[in-house]
Enzyme design. Structure first.
Site, PDB file in Angstrom:
ATOM      1  N   GLU A  94      36.384 -56.408  77.037  1.00 37.29           N
ATOM      2  CA  GLU A  94      35.829 -57.775  77.066  1.00 37.29           C
ATOM      3  C   GLU A  94      36.875 -58.801  77.508  1.00 37.29           C
ATOM      4  O   GLU A  94      37.191 -59.748  76.782  1.00 37.29           O
ATOM      5  CB  GLU A  94      35.238 -58.129  75.699  1.00 37.29           C
ATOM      6  N   GLU A  96      28.866 -50.786  75.265  1.00 35.54           N
ATOM      7  CA  GLU A  96      28.607 -51.345  73.933  1.00 35.54           C
ATOM      8  C   GLU A  96      27.233 -51.985  73.941  1.00 35.54           C
ATOM      9  O   GLU A  96      26.898 -52.714  74.865  1.00 35.54           O
ATOM     10  CB  GLU A  96      29.611 -52.436  73.547  1.00 35.54           C
TER      11      GLU A  96
HETATM   12  C1  BG6 Z   1      32.418 -56.508  70.859  1.00 33.71           C
HETATM   13  C2  BG6 Z   1      33.754 -55.864  70.611  1.00 33.71           C
HETATM   14  O1  BG6 Z   1      32.626 -57.854  71.097  1.00 33.71           O
HETATM   15  O2  BG6 Z   1      31.498 -56.561  69.824  1.00 33.71           O
HETATM   16  C3  BG6 Z   1      33.798 -54.901  69.433  1.00 33.71           C
HETATM   17  O3  BG6 Z   1      34.246 -55.224  71.754  1.00 33.71           O
HETATM   18  C4  BG6 Z   1      32.984 -55.478  68.296  1.00 33.71           C
HETATM   19  O4  BG6 Z   1      35.147 -54.682  69.118  1.00 33.71           O
HETATM   20  C5  BG6 Z   1      31.544 -55.631  68.753  1.00 33.71           C
HETATM   21  O5  BG6 Z   1      33.064 -54.762  67.113  1.00 33.71           O
HETATM   22  C6  BG6 Z   1      30.622 -56.149  67.675  1.00 33.71           C
HETATM   23  O6  BG6 Z   1      31.135 -57.340  67.152  1.00 33.71           O
HETATM   24  P1  BG6 Z   1      31.365 -57.547  65.587  1.00 33.71           P
HETATM   25  O7  BG6 Z   1      32.131 -58.776  65.487  1.00 33.71           O
HETATM   26  O8  BG6 Z   1      30.016 -57.639  65.001  1.00 33.71           O
HETATM   27  O9  BG6 Z   1      32.106 -56.339  65.119  1.00 33.71           O
END
Ligand code: BG6
Length: 487
Positions: free
Chosen positions: A191, A386
């Site tokens: 990201e 993701e």
């Molecule tokens: C992304 C990141 O922004 O979102 C991850 O690459 C992160 O590291 C994921 O865990 C979900 O976000 P969060 O803050 O709910 O864990």
């Protein structure tokens, strides 16, 4: 439902980041990273992202002296460092073809500056990749997932200082050489566009160390240094492992106009362009003109060393990866509108979408749109590395976890991917975020759970750390075994 919408060999799997799951923060020679200094703040509203995430020099000083693991949740993670074989067995049972992991820079070069790598760290990941291969799981490795050595943050101004490029490249060369027979898919910076949302985590910049009016320049310089490092890492990857592939990694923050008012359309177009800026540089090999114009207009001076532009031009990435969680809405009348804010982004509330408990707007169609747009823009294979939903899960009296909400979320998003494939988009794979529960990146909570596998740990790190299959575990297994035909 029609079959074979996903190509044979489609890479189904899951995604993790070392700093959020490994724990073992101070063993086997590991140095302290920026993640080890992020805190879980029990008395702060978990939806108040800024309050959760802001970090000062005093916070860092305190963290460096502390051995606490409750407050610094990423220090305990889910003990993946010691339990990864058990977890790989579960991933294998679900049929994973790929697992996204990251290598913590601080396990290999504890402060980032050492001449020689730490053998214990190298050995750990080597064994883990071998275990993955044994189970038929391909590693997809992120080189930099919010895990910079804190030493570099304190002594080099994070990525602001150019010397960090060389230190990072030394780390990259070390791991490419060591894992050349084991790892084929790599990503440079997780990201990379998050640099303005959380500069400390992304580039090791602590806001109170710079005059406020200089901050944008500091951040743009840091990201420029990352672009050069990304191109050089791609160059050396191709030299050291000729059949390997490098991807960039963007948070796709798709922005809709509030309505078809031409000014709102233009606003949305500009915001989407700002998001694409990061992948434009890494894929197309040059800075878009609108960014250079913006720098000129705002008196932002980013230093390019001789040869930087050529390096960026010569070594673009091989594929485009991205995270997708939500869409956002922009309006020329934003001040008068109801807002939503998640840690990734904020904006006007979309009346057609539901939000998660953490205020993220759920929008599978936005994933379909993002895939088509990214493919039309870059003509490169896409990898969704993701996607997922953070929820509070409840354990029933009989011990089961009935997470139908998660199943629905994934079903709708996988349908959206299939729709984009039918529209001619080339998608290599799909790795849902947090395939196993782990500490949240933004809030350092455990109770914000994403996984198909439940882990018995609470927000303070207490628990048995035992793993338990949720209902979604069996559902995702069926999806993989039918190659996406049975949702
Ligand atoms: C992304 C990141 O922004 O979102 C991850 O690459 C992160 O590291 C994921 O865990 C979900 O976000 P969060 O803050 O709910 O864990």
């Amino acid at each position: 439902m029609s079959k074979n919408r996903f190509q044979e060999g489609f890479l189904w799997g899951g995604a993790t980041a070392a700093n959020q799951c490994e724990g073992a923060w101070d063993v086997d020679g590991k140095g302290l990273s920026v993640a080890d200094c992020s805190t879980y703040k029990a008395n702060v509203d978990p939806k108040d992202y800024k309050a959760q995430h802001g970090i000062t020099s005093a916070d860092i000083e305190e963290a460096m002296k502390s051995k606490d693991v409750s407050k610094y949740g990423k220090r305990h993670g889910i003990d993946f460092y010691n339990r990864y074989k058990e977890d790989l067995d579960l991933f294998q049972e679900m049929g994973f073809k790929v697992l996204r992991v990251s290598i913590q820079w601080t396990r290999i070069y504890p402060n980032g500056i050492e001449e020689e790598p730490n053998e214990k760290g190298l050995k750990h990941y080597e064994e883990m990749f071998i275990e993955m291969k044994k189970r038929g799981i391909e590693p997809l490795v992120t080189l930099h997932h919010y895990e910079m050595p804190i030493y570099l943050c304190n002594n080099y101004d994070g990525w602001y200082k150019r010397d960090v490029i060389d230190l990072f490249i030394r780390f990259c060369k070390t791991v490419f050489e060591r894992y050349k027979s084991l790892v084929k898919y790599w990503l440079t910076f997780n990201e990379i566009d998050s640099v303005f949302r959380h500069p400390f985590t992304t580039v090791g910049i602590v806001a109170d160390r710079y005059p406020e009016e200089k901050l944008d320049e500091v951040i743009y310089q840091s990201v420029h240094n990352q672009f050069v490092a990304s191109a050089l890492a791609t160059k050396y990857l191709h030299e050291i492992i000729p059949d390997a592939q490098m991807g960039c990694m963007l948070t796709r923050t798709l922005t809709y106009p509030e309505n078809c008012h031409p000014q709102n359309m233009l606003l949305a177009l500009k915001e989407n362009r700002e998001n694409y800026f990061y992948s434009d540089v890494q894929v197309l090999g040059e800075y878009p003109k609108h960014i250079k114009n913006k720098w000129k207009k705002n008196n932002i001076n980013v230093e390019f060393a001789p040869g930087d532009e050529e390096i960026i031009k010569c070594y673009p990435v091989d594929f485009v990866s991205f995270s997708y969680y939500m869409s956002r809405v922009t309006s020329k009348d934003e001040d008068q509108k109801e807002k939503v804010s998640g840690n990734l982004t904020s904006g006007v509330k979309n009346p057609y979408l539901e939000t998660t408990e953490w205020n993220w707007q759920i929008d599978p169609t936005g994933l379909h749109i993002s895939l088509v747009e990214l493919y039309d823009r870059y003509h490169k294979p896409l990898f969704i590395v993701e996607n997922g939903v953070g929820c509070k899960d409840k354990i029933e009296e009989d011990g089961s976890i009935i997470d139908d909400y998660r199943i629905k979320y994934f079903k709708d998003h996988i349908e959206a991917i299939a729709g984009a494939i039918e529209d001619g988009v080339e998608v290599i794979g799909y790795t849902p975020w947090g395939c196993i529960d782990m500490v949240s990146m933004s809030t350092c909570q455990m109770s914000k759970r994403y996984g198909f596998i439940y882990v018995d740990v609470d927000d303070l790190g207490n628990g048995t750390y035992e793993r338990k299959k949720k209902k979604s575990f069996y559902w995702y297994k069926k999806v993989i075994f039918t190659n996406g035909a049975n949702l």
